[in-house]
Design an enzyme around this catalytic site. Structure first.
Site, mmCIF file in Angstrom:
data_model
loop_
_atom_site.group_PDB
_atom_site.id
_atom_site.type_symbol
_atom_site.label_atom_id
_atom_site.label_comp_id
_atom_site.label_asym_id
_atom_site.label_seq_id
_atom_site.Cartn_x
_atom_site.Cartn_y
_atom_site.Cartn_z
ATOM 1 N N ASP A 159 0.836 -1.204 0.000
ATOM 2 C CA ASP A 159 0.000 0.000 0.000
ATOM 3 C C ASP A 159 0.874 1.259 0.000
ATOM 4 O O ASP A 159 2.099 1.163 0.140
ATOM 5 C CB ASP A 159 -0.934 -0.049 1.227
ATOM 6 C CG ASP A 159 -2.267 0.641 0.957
ATOM 7 O OD1 ASP A 159 -2.323 1.512 0.075
ATOM 8 O OD2 ASP A 159 -3.258 0.309 1.640
ATOM 9 N N GLU A 191 0.290 -0.209 -5.219
ATOM 10 C CA GLU A 191 -0.718 0.866 -5.327
ATOM 11 C C GLU A 191 -0.038 2.180 -5.732
ATOM 12 O O GLU A 191 -0.591 3.258 -5.515
ATOM 13 C CB GLU A 191 -1.494 1.014 -4.005
ATOM 14 C CG GLU A 191 -2.245 -0.246 -3.628
ATOM 15 C CD GLU A 191 -3.415 0.001 -2.690
ATOM 16 O OE1 GLU A 191 -4.040 1.068 -2.769
ATOM 17 O OE2 GLU A 191 -3.673 -0.887 -1.858
ATOM 18 N N TRP A 192 1.131 2.060 -6.305
ATOM 19 C CA TRP A 192 1.950 3.213 -6.682
ATOM 20 C C TRP A 192 1.175 4.246 -7.502
ATOM 21 O O TRP A 192 1.077 5.421 -7.094
ATOM 22 C CB TRP A 192 3.217 2.670 -7.339
ATOM 23 C CG TRP A 192 4.147 3.612 -7.995
ATOM 24 C CD1 TRP A 192 4.104 4.977 -8.011
ATOM 25 C CD2 TRP A 192 5.318 3.238 -8.746
ATOM 26 N NE1 TRP A 192 5.160 5.473 -8.722
ATOM 27 C CE2 TRP A 192 5.920 4.437 -9.181
ATOM 28 C CE3 TRP A 192 5.910 2.023 -9.091
ATOM 29 C CZ2 TRP A 192 7.087 4.442 -9.949
ATOM 30 C CZ3 TRP A 192 7.076 2.032 -9.848
ATOM 31 C CH2 TRP A 192 7.649 3.231 -10.268
ATOM 32 N N PRO A 193 0.578 3.886 -8.671
ATOM 33 C CA PRO A 193 -0.076 4.939 -9.451
ATOM 34 C C PRO A 193 -1.251 5.611 -8.729
ATOM 35 O O PRO A 193 -1.440 6.823 -8.860
ATOM 36 C CB PRO A 193 -0.553 4.229 -10.721
ATOM 37 C CG PRO A 193 -0.383 2.774 -10.493
ATOM 38 C CD PRO A 193 0.567 2.582 -9.366
ATOM 39 N N LEU A 194 -2.009 4.844 -7.952
ATOM 40 C CA LEU A 194 -3.143 5.432 -7.229
ATOM 41 C C LEU A 194 -2.697 6.623 -6.368
ATOM 42 O O LEU A 194 -3.344 7.674 -6.361
ATOM 43 C CB LEU A 194 -3.804 4.357 -6.342
ATOM 44 C CG LEU A 194 -4.721 4.838 -5.227
ATOM 45 C CD1 LEU A 194 -5.916 5.599 -5.767
ATOM 46 C CD2 LEU A 194 -5.218 3.646 -4.406
ATOM 47 N N TYR A 195 -1.574 6.467 -5.695
ATOM 48 C CA TYR A 195 -1.116 7.536 -4.800
ATOM 49 C C TYR A 195 -0.376 8.647 -5.546
ATOM 50 O O TYR A 195 -0.141 9.716 -4.989
ATOM 51 C CB TYR A 195 -0.242 6.945 -3.681
ATOM 52 C CG TYR A 195 -1.074 6.154 -2.697
ATOM 53 C CD1 TYR A 195 -1.690 6.785 -1.611
ATOM 54 C CD2 TYR A 195 -1.295 4.786 -2.866
ATOM 55 C CE1 TYR A 195 -2.474 6.078 -0.718
ATOM 56 C CE2 TYR A 195 -2.080 4.063 -1.983
ATOM 57 C CZ TYR A 195 -2.670 4.717 -0.909
ATOM 58 O OH TYR A 195 -3.455 4.016 -0.032
ATOM 59 N N ASP A 219 -10.556 2.914 -3.780
ATOM 60 C CA ASP A 219 -11.000 1.608 -3.274
ATOM 61 C C ASP A 219 -12.417 1.280 -3.737
ATOM 62 O O ASP A 219 -13.303 2.137 -3.733
ATOM 63 C CB ASP A 219 -11.027 1.616 -1.740
ATOM 64 C CG ASP A 219 -9.646 1.737 -1.145
ATOM 65 O OD1 ASP A 219 -8.660 1.813 -1.906
ATOM 66 O OD2 ASP A 219 -9.550 1.745 0.100
HETATM 67 C C1 GLA Z 1 -6.077 1.324 1.276
HETATM 68 C C2 GLA Z 1 -6.107 0.335 0.112
HETATM 69 C C3 GLA Z 1 -7.184 -0.719 0.383
HETATM 70 C C4 GLA Z 1 -6.902 -1.417 1.697
HETATM 71 C C5 GLA Z 1 -6.810 -0.404 2.820
HETATM 72 C C6 GLA Z 1 -6.332 -1.040 4.113
HETATM 73 O O1 GLA Z 1 -7.234 2.097 1.327
HETATM 74 O O2 GLA Z 1 -6.330 0.987 -1.098
HETATM 75 O O3 GLA Z 1 -7.229 -1.644 -0.679
HETATM 76 O O4 GLA Z 1 -5.720 -2.166 1.592
HETATM 77 O O5 GLA Z 1 -5.892 0.655 2.504
HETATM 78 O O6 GLA Z 1 -6.171 -0.118 5.158
#
Ligand code: GLA
Length: 414
Positions: A159, A191-195, A219
């Protein structure tokens, strides 16, 4: 949004995706179960022993996956999300599982999951803390990678909370190298690109070289509006993200929420069909111990799973939006095509779609064979470019077809 798709489709066909992370994993979209959407950060095992994040939950899911046909259908990874660790690292600086909820520890859990012929996934964070406030891996990448390898873990979801966005790339790449250095095959879910998106357009070439799949967008929730927002985001960014998908690395639109509370059956079919078209990891987040037979049948539908896992490994696209329909198309092996017709009109009854309006229909020249996969399996027979065939699509539902070109002249020529 869907304009210039054919140019893009051509580019995708001509230029193979950039180099993938070379760990031999995720040659097809990952399939498994992931706890987050359904079980979240429920740590109260005294009050809610059946649903709290504990070794029992994963052992029970693994049992059901074997007994109830999930493993046979291809679902392989049993994945832990946030809230598994103790709030403190051990005396050697290593992460440790919460001792009350995981009395056997993660290594024993991995042994158990492996004894069932399945694989175990775990969760950590590139920054100082996980999103739920547990210890993050910043400053501990090598230690944590080695700990996960020592525990025989098979997948890491990494994450991006509590991290300076400018250091995200470096952090994700360092963890990728640390995992590689352990010598264990550990699938790397990022989750690199999302952030990064709020600050800059991510470098998908670097992401593909670093990760086996990557989250781009918010999410998933157990609601149709959430599914719609993911589809809208994907369609409006497809020129950027679709070319980066292929064997070894995939765009991850987040978990399947089929079998929970928020989606009608038609909406569940839409999620399943579109996730297959998007070549998305199929990570279900629901209670496999208690799931309605219709949702189970949908998740285990071998024809849809075959589209998801098609060996050509190309992600599909939204090729046209018209008259409150979206057409999504994915090129398949053997020159076949999957077509998903989504009826976005959330009022009224089933509406007809004149199938030859689908841009990919041109492969039906001179002829093709059409099979309907959803909502019911049906052979629709041989069709031509001039067909009058109209298929019915329920509101917020999806009709899913596969189209196989038939070269009817071949027999004559031979
Ligand atoms: C972020 C991620 C989710 C999940 C939660 C856990 O929001 O994007 O997929 O892993 O953290 O805290």
């Amino acid at each position: 949004m869907c304009r210039a798709v054919f140019l893009l489709a051509l580019t995708v066909l001509v230029c193979p995706a950039a180099e993938a992370l070379d760990n031999g994993l995720a040659l097809k979209p990952t399939m498994g179960w992931l706890h987050w959407e359904r079980f979240m950060c429920n740590t109260d095992c005294d009050k809610d022993p059946n649903n709290c994040i504990s070794e029992r939950l994963y052992m029970q899911m693994a049992d059901v996956m074997v007994k109830e046909g999930w493993k046979e259908a291809g679902y392989e990874y049993v994945c832990i999300d946030d809230c598994w660790p103790s709030h403190q690292r051990d005396a050697k600086g290593r992460l440790q599982a919460d001792p009350k909820r995981f009395p056997g520890g993660i290594k024993k859990l991995a042994d158990y999951v492996h004894s069932k012929g399945l694989k175990l996934g775990i969760y950590a964070d590139v920054g100082k803390n996980t999103c739920a406030g547990y210890p993050g891996s910043l400053g501990y990448y090598e230690t944590d990678a080695q700990t996960f390898a020592d525990w025989d873990v098979d997948l890491l979801k990494f994450d991006g909370c509590y991290m300076d966005w400018k250091l995200l790339g470096e952090g994700y790449m360092n963890m990728s190298r640390a995992l590689n250095k352990t010598g264990r095959s550990i699938l790397y879910s990022c989750e690199w690109p999302l952030y990064e998106w709020p600050y800059k357009q991510p470098d998908y070439k670097a992401i593909r070289e670093t990760c086996n799949h990557w989250r781009n967008f918010a999410d998933v929730y157990d609601s149709w509006s959430s599914i719609k927002s993911i589809l809208d985001w994907t369609a409006s960014h497809q020129d950027i993200i679709v070319p980066s998908a292929g064997p070894g690395g995939w765009n991850d639109p987040d978990m399947l929420v089929i079998g929970n509370f928020g989606l009608s059956h038609d909406q569940q079919e839409s999620q399943m069909a579109l996730w297959a078209i998007m070549a998305a990891p199929l990570l279900v987040s629901n209670d496999l111990r208690d799931i309605c037979p219709r949702s189970k049948k949908l998740l285990q539908n071998t024809d849809i799973i075959a589209i998801s896992q098609d060996p050509l490994g190309k992600q599909g696209l939204c090729t046209i939006k018209m008259d409150s329909f979206e057409v999504w198309e994915r090129p398949l092996s053997k020159k076949r095509l999957a077509i998903a017709l989504l009826n976005t009109q959330e009022i009224g009854g089933p509406r007809g779609f004149f199938i030859r309006a689908a841009p990919g229909w041109k492969i039906c020249d001179p002829q093709c064979n059409v099979t309907q996969i959803l909502p019911q399996y049906k052979e629709l027979g041989v069709q031509t470019p001039h067909t009058k065939l109209v298929v019915s699509v329920n509101p917020s539902g999806t009709t899913l077809l596969t189209v196989t070109p038939t070269s009817d002249y071949a027999g004559l020529i031979l």
